[in-house]
Scaffold this active site. Structure first.
Site, PDB file in Angstrom:
ATOM      1  N   ARG A  31      37.246  10.583 138.212  1.00  0.00           N
ATOM      2  CA  ARG A  31      36.860  11.979 138.441  1.00  0.00           C
ATOM      3  C   ARG A  31      37.811  12.605 139.461  1.00  0.00           C
ATOM      4  O   ARG A  31      37.703  12.341 140.653  1.00  0.00           O
ATOM      5  CB  ARG A  31      35.426  12.061 138.960  1.00  0.00           C
ATOM      6  CG  ARG A  31      34.381  11.375 138.091  1.00  0.00           C
ATOM      7  CD  ARG A  31      33.004  11.540 138.728  1.00  0.00           C
ATOM      8  NE  ARG A  31      31.966  10.843 138.003  1.00  0.00           N
ATOM      9  CZ  ARG A  31      31.564   9.605 138.273  1.00  0.00           C
ATOM     10  NH1 ARG A  31      32.138   8.929 139.258  1.00  0.00           N
ATOM     11  NH2 ARG A  31      30.608   9.036 137.573  1.00  0.00           N
TER      12      ARG A  31
ATOM     13  N   ASN B 285      25.838  12.228 129.596  1.00  0.00           N
ATOM     14  CA  ASN B 285      24.922  13.014 130.430  1.00  0.00           C
ATOM     15  C   ASN B 285      24.785  14.441 129.915  1.00  0.00           C
ATOM     16  O   ASN B 285      23.677  14.960 129.734  1.00  0.00           O
ATOM     17  CB  ASN B 285      25.408  13.028 131.879  1.00  0.00           C
ATOM     18  CG  ASN B 285      25.399  11.653 132.512  1.00  0.00           C
ATOM     19  OD1 ASN B 285      24.736  10.744 132.026  1.00  0.00           O
ATOM     20  ND2 ASN B 285      26.146  11.497 133.591  1.00  0.00           N
ATOM     21  N   ASP B 286      25.918  15.108 129.698  1.00  0.00           N
ATOM     22  CA  ASP B 286      25.866  16.487 129.209  1.00  0.00           C
ATOM     23  C   ASP B 286      25.466  16.547 127.741  1.00  0.00           C
ATOM     24  O   ASP B 286      24.700  17.431 127.333  1.00  0.00           O
ATOM     25  CB  ASP B 286      27.223  17.171 129.407  1.00  0.00           C
ATOM     26  CG  ASP B 286      27.306  17.913 130.733  1.00  0.00           C
ATOM     27  OD1 ASP B 286      26.266  18.424 131.187  1.00  0.00           O
ATOM     28  OD2 ASP B 286      28.398  17.980 131.315  1.00  0.00           O
TER      29      ASP B 286
ATOM     30  N   CYS C 229      30.683   7.261 128.019  1.00  0.00           N
ATOM     31  CA  CYS C 229      30.712   7.333 129.483  1.00  0.00           C
ATOM     32  C   CYS C 229      29.497   8.109 129.951  1.00  0.00           C
ATOM     33  O   CYS C 229      29.233   9.204 129.475  1.00  0.00           O
ATOM     34  CB  CYS C 229      31.996   8.033 129.939  1.00  0.00           C
ATOM     35  SG  CYS C 229      32.074   8.349 131.702  1.00  0.00           S
TER      36      CYS C 229
ATOM     37  N   GLU D 152      31.119  16.402 124.875  1.00  0.00           N
ATOM     38  CA  GLU D 152      29.900  16.630 125.656  1.00  0.00           C
ATOM     39  C   GLU D 152      28.993  17.686 125.048  1.00  0.00           C
ATOM     40  O   GLU D 152      27.929  17.976 125.602  1.00  0.00           O
ATOM     41  CB  GLU D 152      30.282  17.045 127.089  1.00  0.00           C
ATOM     42  CG  GLU D 152      31.103  16.001 127.814  1.00  0.00           C
ATOM     43  CD  GLU D 152      31.693  16.521 129.102  1.00  0.00           C
ATOM     44  OE1 GLU D 152      31.030  16.409 130.143  1.00  0.00           O
ATOM     45  OE2 GLU D 152      32.831  17.042 129.058  1.00  0.00           O
TER      46      GLU D 152
ATOM     47  N   ARG E  47      40.399  12.199 134.289  1.00  0.00           N
ATOM     48  CA  ARG E  47      39.805  13.419 133.746  1.00  0.00           C
ATOM     49  C   ARG E  47      40.268  14.591 134.600  1.00  0.00           C
ATOM     50  O   ARG E  47      40.152  14.555 135.824  1.00  0.00           O
ATOM     51  CB  ARG E  47      38.279  13.329 133.766  1.00  0.00           C
ATOM     52  CG  ARG E  47      37.582  14.554 133.161  1.00  0.00           C
ATOM     53  CD  ARG E  47      36.085  14.418 133.180  1.00  0.00           C
ATOM     54  NE  ARG E  47      35.542  14.464 134.535  1.00  0.00           N
ATOM     55  CZ  ARG E  47      34.254  14.262 134.830  1.00  0.00           C
ATOM     56  NH1 ARG E  47      33.387  13.967 133.865  1.00  0.00           N
ATOM     57  NH2 ARG E  47      33.837  14.336 136.080  1.00  0.00           N
TER      58      ARG E  47
ATOM     59  N   HIS F 247      27.298  17.042 144.487  1.00  0.00           N
ATOM     60  CA  HIS F 247      28.443  16.371 145.099  1.00  0.00           C
ATOM     61  C   HIS F 247      28.004  15.094 145.803  1.00  0.00           C
ATOM     62  O   HIS F 247      28.670  14.061 145.717  1.00  0.00           O
ATOM     63  CB  HIS F 247      29.105  17.293 146.125  1.00  0.00           C
ATOM     64  CG  HIS F 247      29.417  18.661 145.599  1.00  0.00           C
ATOM     65  ND1 HIS F 247      29.605  19.742 146.429  1.00  0.00           N
ATOM     66  CD2 HIS F 247      29.566  19.128 144.345  1.00  0.00           C
ATOM     67  CE1 HIS F 247      29.855  20.815 145.697  1.00  0.00           C
ATOM     68  NE2 HIS F 247      29.829  20.471 144.435  1.00  0.00           N
TER      69      HIS F 247
END
Length: 750
Positions: free
Chosen positions: A473, A631-632, A679, A608, A509, A366
């Protein structure tokens, strides 16, 4: 609980207190301590070893060993019996020291004649300070009472070390705490560089009276403080909004029960009986429990460290009267230093901060998300910095390299300032491109969008030259609250986001929680592999009430404007279809209620997982847009956890195996009506972004600060020429396009 002669124990502690308060330097105090302990316990030897650095223990004082060995005998962490105690954080008791595994004979000390050995760690709330040792000629094991009594003494030594009783001077060889430059190697949480002054998020509670003269009074103080703590926690539980499933209630109830633990209280009262003050007893229990839990194999038990620390720190603040507000003024250019920090607390500081340094954290935590939103550098895993840093210390944060310089030397500071100046000059140059398109020399245009998650991000939309928000987000509004936000609150927020975008597209998202993003009011699932577990759209489809509320809020926020909604972590076409049906049903309900519908609605999915590159063509045909979540996707493609520093940097985004996967997705989208974007962190890295554009990706979404450098490079390049360079490298058998692309960029010049 063992019972030692209470009067003897308290007498020893008082003698130690008197020795520590006597005039003289740090060495004088240590020498007096070893003499008093050896005399009180009837042993021939008492020695104190302190850490010189994170891996080296030095014999700093001794009664009974050869004087010339003091400050000349050093051990590595884990080396010898003393090193074993330091590493394990647990006492070591033996009547035959030479027969123990790992025993190291040090002839300069003359300790070969001493068979019995008892060593206890000197530690304070997770910080290892050294080892306290007593030795005897007799081949005997020390009793439980001896061990327990020495632990109490070690606690007092630790507190006195925190108060600076053993700091060195220019005339002795003691360590000079909090004075020398220190460098910490951590990990990159958010790129960037900053210079400033330390601001400790939660200043450590200082126990100024470790020795208690009146056990009855100290126990009464402890019980009064615990009663106050219980009232606070009860109020916290009663006031909390537990949400629909009650997970938060279970967590808070466990927290409340801990404050009523009789064994917890009894252990602290026993320490008070031996001569500790109430504050020192709390801290001793905290330190020893922390040492045990840190070595637990069960992740659930290790997670309880945070509960233990929070409760113990609150209890200490009640006892000492030391609140979090110590009266210190936040310095200019503050750099926040903390063990860890929640998103709401970090947001409270806002843009006043120039950077953040954490002992814990992760690249997907976070705090990292908020740091990216605030565009401030973040370094994670900077071990032990909270114990070394003081408020106001000069500090340099290099988020690019994951390095922190505390109290830097002038030469280091000068070089660092040169780096910051160069970055500032480059940003000025990029600012001139703000209104120019990201168009290569052949006229091919790439749309550059920004990632966001807070209202505070939106001013960057115009200043950065972004053409829209490619990823908003929505989970941050859930993560920064102690209860589920209401639909009206979300609708108002989303409406303000659209207002601030001034007609530019914003892709919302839906809630992406789970994995490393656990809501404060959501019970952790303790999954063995949370990144591949119950998260994102899987949670949304199982907890449809929350997803429906969010969709309703988005529809109402649009107020007749275009709306872009993206569902995260789609791993199977049926998940997207179910979420899409849910959205269509909510649109129907909103229309039936007479609410204004969006003028246009675009629905997409985040790709992802590698599985979706092989999805049926009907999936791509059914999406208005696809966003590659780099990223994922990269961590699943390479089976490399992006939270694991040992493996995540071993795999190259520009390897041809990964680029081939991207090309397959590009081809699938080109054959359908779905537009495609990329992204993720790599979209904001100029070399990677240029490569993606050459492969055919025409929309990239990144942090605002990256738009200038990426645009600058694209405008200097010819994407057709670069595509040929990439293909030539592939045909030549290169494992990655990186070298070829980098050489092409060098040829472009500045």
């Amino acid at each position: 609980m063992p019972h030692r002669d209470d009067s003897d124990s308290r007498k020893l502690l008082r003698r130690l207190r008197d020795s520590l308060s006597a005039p003289g330097g740090g060495q004088d105090r240590l020498d007096a301590i070893t003499h008093e302990i050896a005399d009180s316990m009837g042993t021939e030897v008492c020695s104190i070893y302190l850490f010189r650095d994170a891996d080296t223990l030095e014999l700093c004082a001794s009664e009974g060993l050869r004087p010339e060995s003091v400050h000349n005998t050093r051990l590595r962490l884990g080396e010898g019996l003393v090193g074993r105690v330091a590493r394990s954080g647990r006492p070591l008791n033996t009547g035959n020291a030479p027969a123990q595994p790992g025993f190291r004979y040090m002839p300069e000390t003359g300790e070969e004649v001493f068979s019995a050995f008892l060593g206890v760690p000197i530690q304070r709330v997770g910080e290892k300070l050294g080892v306290l040792v007593v030795q005897s000629r007799d081949s005997r094991a020390f009793t439980e009472d001896d061990i327990y009594g020495l632990e109490v003494v070690a606690m007092v030594v630790a507190e006195m070390a925190e108060l600076g009783a053993f700091q060195g001077s220019q005339s002795d060889r003691m360590p000079l705490a909090h004075r020398f430059p220190a460098m910490f190697r951590g990990g990159t949480g958010q790129e960037g560089a900053a210079e400033g002054r330390v601001w400790l998020h939660e200043p450590r509670v200082i126990v100024t009276n470790p020795v208690g003269d009146d056990p009855v009074r100290e126990k009464a103080r402890l019980n009064e403080a615990i009663a106050e703590l219980r009232i606070y926690v009860d109020r916290l539980v009663a006031d909390a909004d537990m949400g629909a499933d009650g997970d938060h209630a279970e967590v808070m109830e466990a927290y409340r029960l801990f404050t009523r633990s009789r064994s917890w209280l009894k252990r602290m009262e026993a320490d008070i009986e031996l001569g500790l003050s109430a504050e020192a007893a709390v801290e001793k229990e905290q330190s020893q429990t922390r040492a045990r839990l840190e070595q637990a194999a069960d992740p659930y038990l290790r997670d309880r460290l945070h509960d233990l620390d929070d409760l113990s720190n609150r209890l200490l603040r009640i006892l000492t009267g030391q609140g979090r507000d110590t009266g210190a003024e936040m310095p200019d250019k503050p750099i926040l230093v903390a063990r860890n920090i929640g998103p709401a607390e970090l947001l409270d500081y806002g843009r006043k901060l120039k950077g953040v340094v954490l002992e814990e954290g992760s690249v997907g935590s976070h705090a990292a998300i908020v740091a990216r939103a605030l565009a401030i550098p973040l370094v994670i895993h900077a071990a032990r910095i909270t114990s070394e840093a003081l408020n106001g210390d000069p500090i340099l944060v290099d988020g690019d390299m994951g390095i922190v310089h505390l109290r830097p030397e002038d030469t280091v500071a000068a070089a660092f300032r040169d780096k910051i100046a160069m970055q500032a000059a480059a940003q000025q140059r990029y600012a001139g491109l703000r209104d120019q398109p990201a168009e290569d020399r052949a006229g091919k245009r790439v749309e550059l969008q920004m990632n966001a998650g807070l209202m505070a991000d939106l001013p960057s939309l115009a200043g950065s030259g972004a053409e829209g928000v490619g990823l908003f987000r929505t989970e941050l509004q859930f993560l920064t609250r102690t209860h589920v936000p209401r639909r009206a609150e979300l609708a108002a927020l989303y409406a303000r986001v659209m207002d601030a975008a001034q007609g530019k597209p914003v892709v919302f998202r839906t809630l992406d929680i789970g994995s490393d993003k656990v809501l404060p009011y959501m019970k952790p699932q303790d999954e063995p592999n949370p990144a591949m577990g119950w998260r994102a759209i899987r949670v949304g489809l199982d907890k449809r009430g929350v997803l429906r509320m969010q969709l309703q809020a988005l529809i109402r926020a649009a107020k007749g404007r275009p709306l872009h909604i993206m569902f995260p972590f789609i791993a199977e076409p049926s998940e997207y279809e179910a979420a899409h049906r849910l959205l269509m049903a909510e649109l129907g309900r909103e229309q039936a209620l007479g609410h204004v519908l969006p003028s246009d609605i675009r629905v997409g999915a985040m790709l992802e997982t590698p599985s979706m590159a092989f999805a049926p063509q009907s999936f791509f045909d059914g999406c208005d847009f696809i966003s590659i979540g780099g990223n994922d996707l990269k961590q699943f493609f390479f089976a490399a956890d992006r939270e694991n520093e040992r493996v995540r940097r071993r795999y190259d985004t520009l390897s041809f195996s990964f680029l081939s996967l991207l090309e397959q997705v590009i081809d699938r989208c080109n054959a359908s009506r779905a537009s495609l974007s990329f992204c993720g962190e790599d979209a904001g890295r100029p070399i990677e972004a240029l490569t993606f554009a050459a492969l055919g990706l025409r929309r990239l979404s990144m942090r605002p600060a990256s738009i200038g450098p990426v645009k600058h490079l694209i405008r200097r390049a010819n994407l057709d020429d670069l595509r040929e360079v990439i293909e030539a490298a592939r045909q030549a058998g290169a494992p990655s396009a990186r070298r070829a692309v980098s050489e092409y960029v060098v040829r472009l010049g500045s």
